[in-house]
Design a protein around this motif. Structure first.
Motif, short mmCIF file in Angstrom:
data_model
loop_
_atom_site.label_atom_id
_atom_site.label_comp_id
_atom_site.label_asym_id
_atom_site.label_seq_id
_atom_site.Cartn_x
_atom_site.Cartn_y
_atom_site.Cartn_z
N PRO A 281 -3.52 8.85 1.03
CA PRO A 281 -3.88 7.94 1.91
C PRO A 281 -5.26 7.51 2.23
O PRO A 281 -5.76 6.41 2.44
CB PRO A 281 -2.93 8.33 3.19
N ALA A 282 -5.95 8.60 2.23
CA ALA A 282 -7.41 8.44 2.39
C ALA A 282 -8.19 7.53 1.24
O ALA A 282 -8.87 6.54 1.63
CB ALA A 282 -8.09 9.87 2.31
N GLU A 283 -7.81 7.80 -0.04
CA GLU A 283 -8.25 6.72 -0.87
C GLU A 283 -7.64 5.33 -0.84
O GLU A 283 -8.49 4.57 -1.23
CB GLU A 283 -7.99 7.54 -2.53
N ALA A 284 -6.41 5.41 -0.47
CA ALA A 284 -5.67 4.08 -0.53
C ALA A 284 -6.38 3.15 0.46
O ALA A 284 -6.81 1.99 0.30
CB ALA A 284 -4.19 4.25 -0.10
N PRO B 172 11.18 -2.68 3.64
CA PRO B 172 10.35 -1.19 3.74
C PRO B 172 11.34 -0.41 2.71
O PRO B 172 12.40 -0.85 2.32
CB PRO B 172 10.76 -0.57 5.15
N THR B 173 10.37 0.40 2.01
CA THR B 173 11.12 1.47 1.03
C THR B 173 11.85 2.45 1.70
O THR B 173 11.78 2.79 2.78
CB THR B 173 9.91 2.21 0.28
N ASP B 174 12.64 3.15 0.92
CA ASP B 174 13.56 4.20 1.60
C ASP B 174 12.78 5.46 2.01
O ASP B 174 13.20 5.86 3.17
CB ASP B 174 14.67 4.85 0.26
N THR C 141 0.89 -1.22 0.11
CA THR C 141 -0.07 0.13 0.02
C THR C 141 0.74 1.14 0.05
O THR C 141 0.52 2.14 -0.76
CB THR C 141 -0.95 -0.09 1.38
N VAL C 142 1.76 1.25 0.77
CA VAL C 142 2.82 2.35 0.64
C VAL C 142 3.58 2.59 -0.52
O VAL C 142 3.61 3.88 -1.05
CB VAL C 142 4.23 2.00 1.88
N ARG C 143 3.86 1.46 -1.09
CA ARG C 143 4.70 1.39 -2.45
C ARG C 143 3.59 2.09 -3.34
O ARG C 143 4.03 2.86 -4.29
CB ARG C 143 4.89 0.04 -2.88
N PRO D 53 -10.22 -4.64 7.88
CA PRO D 53 -11.03 -4.55 9.15
C PRO D 53 -11.29 -2.83 9.24
O PRO D 53 -10.25 -2.09 9.73
CB PRO D 53 -10.35 -4.94 10.30
N PRO D 54 -12.61 -2.49 9.14
CA PRO D 54 -12.80 -0.88 9.29
C PRO D 54 -12.40 -0.43 10.66
O PRO D 54 -11.85 0.85 10.60
CB PRO D 54 -14.40 -0.94 9.34
N PHE D 55 -12.49 -1.23 11.74
CA PHE D 55 -12.06 -0.54 12.94
C PHE D 55 -10.62 -0.31 13.22
O PHE D 55 -10.10 0.56 13.98
CB PHE D 55 -12.78 -1.32 14.30
N ARG D 56 -9.82 -0.86 12.03
CA ARG D 56 -8.58 -0.67 12.08
C ARG D 56 -8.30 0.53 11.19
O ARG D 56 -6.76 0.94 11.08
CB ARG D 56 -7.69 -1.66 11.84
N GLY D 57 -9.01 1.11 10.40
CA GLY D 57 -8.92 2.14 9.72
C GLY D 57 -8.15 2.11 8.31
O GLY D 57 -8.22 3.05 7.61
N GLY D 58 -7.75 1.01 7.89
CA GLY D 58 -6.91 0.78 6.83
C GLY D 58 -5.27 0.45 6.93
O GLY D 58 -4.85 0.83 8.05
N ALA D 59 -4.79 0.17 5.92
CA ALA D 59 -3.36 -0.20 5.97
C ALA D 59 -2.50 1.08 6.61
O ALA D 59 -1.45 0.83 7.42
CB ALA D 59 -2.92 -0.70 4.59
N LEU D 60 -2.67 2.35 5.99
CA LEU D 60 -1.86 3.23 6.41
C LEU D 60 -2.09 3.78 7.63
O LEU D 60 -0.96 4.13 8.67
CB LEU D 60 -2.04 4.65 5.27
#
Length: 725
Positions: free
Chosen positions: A655-658, A704-706, A643-645, A669-676
């Protein structure tokens, strides 16, 4: 004029009736921001010192009454802590109590949506009249909180504990007829008669025909329920609601406890209980993430709305390829009022598509959402055809044939020559590059991806994929059509798997590696379901279809060989590949990681299958025990990193759209808000440290990415507490 503010005016008429009108300047809706609450306090103080008033009408000059509190303020306000929140709520209680205690009868004229704090304003008055098309409700539990401005105190005393629990724990919007039946409102009238009805109620109260003081005594005293009735009402409700809400959503149960604790109390004590419970819930991670989800959804809707403004409307659509997917698309279009041609080359495929559409409409009739006549009328919006005869008038075509680039290319080039020059062509593909499919089109600017998720009628997301040559008009029209179908479109750029599948397959990659190291796939499923996913990875693969997963894995491996080469399964060693080789395709042929039987409703029910267990054991290169946290990390880190990539690569804009794409597209899981937001909650530095540790053993999928490492060093986040997207 008694009071004039930016959002509220209070005027006095010749017959000594005051009218308090909500009309927030510069906005299309009314909401209770901090500034508006301050104005309401001043307006009520002005009313308290007026002489000889005989009544108050509270109304709205907008199409809605009040949609609730200003949710954009929530994160900033909640950051101020429990003590501040309790004091804030008690201050609002004082304002609403002052309305309730005015020395003359009061009535609210509910002309449109009255939700959350807007609903609680109406509960403070003695009477409520409601327009026929208006809706009322307390949706706070959907944000991880509970009604904190008197909803848990006044509503049970007005409509009874059982009904109030249903409204508050369910968090739904209630139509006028239902509100009247429950006793939440006193009259329902046509919109144009609302003001007259409100004035009539005040006149009757002043004549003594309606006892407004008795109403107040009922709302401000203890709930009239005996100990046994209380136990039955509350304990039964707790069991039922806990089963529906699940362990990750505490607000509905907490709301029942607040109603129960305050049941035997007078107004002030009951409100203090409510204020404290609200503050505690407001500080939970679940509330923070659900509020963030709401704000992200607003970002997504605003962006889609901007595209929609530029679009030519789609008055006639067409879908190429019938069957289950084509039938689902045709149903969705027809049910929302856009006529659609459904074309296939085979009569039996057309019949299958029509059967799917009829089945979905029939379910709507069963649920009472449609009458048989309405179903028949909507079905006429679907026109089956074996030819392109009527395609000259089509505004947008959805190609939904088999997931094969050669077949799709042939169908798209054929239809392009038979439609108008401004007709938009779209491909419902889950993996094939839009830029590649556009190569043989003479008008590639009119072509984009329109990726629906299965089942079409249930899944809210549509990925609108922009290829290298896709024009803005094509994207705008496709977004507008998706919105007209009742879907949430998110625009992404072209790459293997686009956004959602590109992110999902590293998750499956993490699963394959766990299984290779001897993890029990059924245990992995249970751990991830407990974490909050609607189904674990093995179960999800069965639903997706093993052959589909292998094909998509090959596309991912080709596109991102460094990270995803092992997912192609070309050596026959992955559990997913082995399933295909043994003709275990998942639910589509009743056997995959699990076997499937029909339940009483005719739906597939998974059961343990020893043959699958033995098959999976054969791919294990070692046998290790994994703790729950290790399983979660092994599954979630690759998904979050991809997702970060996608964000860094510009595949998705924000981030909102991702995060919303993952919640709407794969059931994150909605209660976790998304990957980011999940990375933010862990802390970027802690997440990077976890990922780097796993990457040493498991390779590039976990690296992880740079840019992410840089974010960790500088203590950055994907979201600030106040800004979204």
């Amino acid at each position: 004029m008694i009071y004039q503010g930016n959002a509220i005016t209070v005027a006095r008429s010749g017959d000594d009736i005051a009218t308090l009108t909500f009309d927030l300047k510069g906005e299309s809706i009314n909401k209770l921001s901090s500034a508006v609450v301050t104005e309401l306090e001043a307006a009520v103080k002005a009313l308290q010192v007026e002489n000889d008033l005989k009544g108050l009408v509270i109304g709205s000059a907008k199409d809605v009454f009040i949609v609730g509190a200003d949710i954009t303020e929530f994160h900033g306000i909640f950051d101020k802590g429990e003590e501040y929140l309790v004091e804030m709520n008690l201050r609002v209680h004082d304002i609403f109590n002052a309305i309730e205690d005015l020395p003359f009868p009061t009535v609210t004229a509910i002309n449109g949506l009255a939700l959350g704090g807007g609903c609680e304003v109406t509960l403070a008055t003695d009477f409520r009249v409601m327009a026929e098309g208006a809706r009322i409700g307390l949706p706070e539990t959907k944000l991880g909180i509970l009604p904190g401005w008197g909803g848990c105190v006044r509503l049970p005393r007005l409509i009874g504990a059982d009904n109030a629990i249903e409204w508050i724990a369910g968090g739904g919007e209630n139509k006028a007829a239902e509100a009247l039946k429950m006793g939440a409102v006193d009259a329902v009238v046509p919109g144009e008669a609302l003001e007259a009805a409100a004035q009539d109620i005040l006149a009757r109260a002043n004549r003594g025909e309606l006892d407004y003081r008795a109403r107040r005594d009922e709302k401000t005293g203890p709930l009239k329920l005996g100990p046994i009735e209380q136990m039955m009402a509350f304990e039964t409700a707790k069991g039922y609601v806990a089963g529906k809400a699940g362990p990750h959503y505490p607000a509905p149960i907490e709301a029942i406890k607040v109603i129960q604790k305050g049941a035997g109390e007078e107004r002030a004590r009951a409100q203090a209980i409510e204020a404290k419970a609200f503050a505690k819930l407001a500080l939970t991670d679940v509330c923070y993430n659900l509020v963030g989800l709401f704000l992200n959804d607003q970002v997504v809707k605003k962006k889609a709305g901007q595209y929609e403004k530029q679009a030519r409307p789609v008055k006639q659509a067409a879908v190429l390829g019938a069957g289950i997917m084509g039938g689902g698309i045709a149903y969705q279009s027809a049910s929302r009022g856009t006529p659609i041609l459904m074309k296939d080359i085979k009569e039996d495929a057309i019949e299958l598509g029509l059967k799917e559409s009829r089945k979905l409409f029939a379910k709507q009739v069963e649920r009472g959402k449609l009458t048989t006549e309405q179903m028949a009328e909507k079905l006429t919006n679907i026109r089956p055809t074996l030819s392109y005869g009527d395609f000259g008038n089509v505004d947008l075509v959805v190609e939904a044939v088999v997931e094969n680039p050669g077949v799709k290319d042939a169908v798209l080039t054929e239809v392009e020559g038979l439609v108008g020059e401004e007709t938009i062509l779209t491909s419902n593909t889950s993996t094939i590059s839009i830029t590649r499919l556009a190569q043989n089109l003479s008008r590639p600017e009119n072509f984009c991806g329109m990726h629906f998720f299965n089942p079409v009628h249930r899944m809210p997301l549509v990925e609108v994929i922009r290829g290298e040559k896709t024009g803005d008009a094509a994207v705008a029209a496709t977004v507008a059509y998706a919105r007209a179908m009742g879907k949430t479109p998110i625009v992404v750029n072209d790459c293997p798997g686009f956004l959602v599948n590109r992110v999902l397959f590293p998750y499956f990659g993490g699963f394959s590696q766990l299984v290779e190291q001897g993890a029990d796939f059924q245990r992995v499923d249970k751990v991830m379901e407990k974490f909050g996913w609607p189904m674990g990875p093995a179960y999800l693969l069965d639903v997706v279809g093993m052959d589909t997963a292998v094909h998509a894995g090959e596309v991912m491996a080709e596109g991102f060989p460094e990270r995803m080469a092992s997912m192609a399964g070309g050596n026959g060693k992955s559990a997913i590949q082995l399933m295909v080789e043994n003709e275990r395709l998942g639910q589509k042929n009743d056997k995959g990681f699990y076997a499937y039987e029909e339940d009483r409703k005719g739906k597939p029910k998974k059961v343990t299958d020893e043959a699958a267990i033995e098959l999976v054991k054969s791919v294990a290169k070692e046998h290790r025990e994994f703790g729950d946290e290790e399983i979660i990390a092994r599954m979630m880190v690759p998904l979050c990193l991809e997702t970060v990539r996608c964000l860094e690569d510009g595949i998705v804009d924000s981030p909102a759209e991702a995060d919303m794409a993952l919640i709407y597209g794969i059931g994150f899981p909605p209660f976790r808000g998304g990957a980011l937001r999940y990375i933010d909650a862990m802390g970027v530095a802690a997440f990077v440290e976890l990922a780097e540790g796993l990457a040493e053993e498991l390779g590039p999928l976990y690296a992880p990415t740079d840019r992410l490492r840089e974010m960790a060093r500088s203590d950055e986040r994907f979201y600030s507490s106040q800004a979204q997207g």
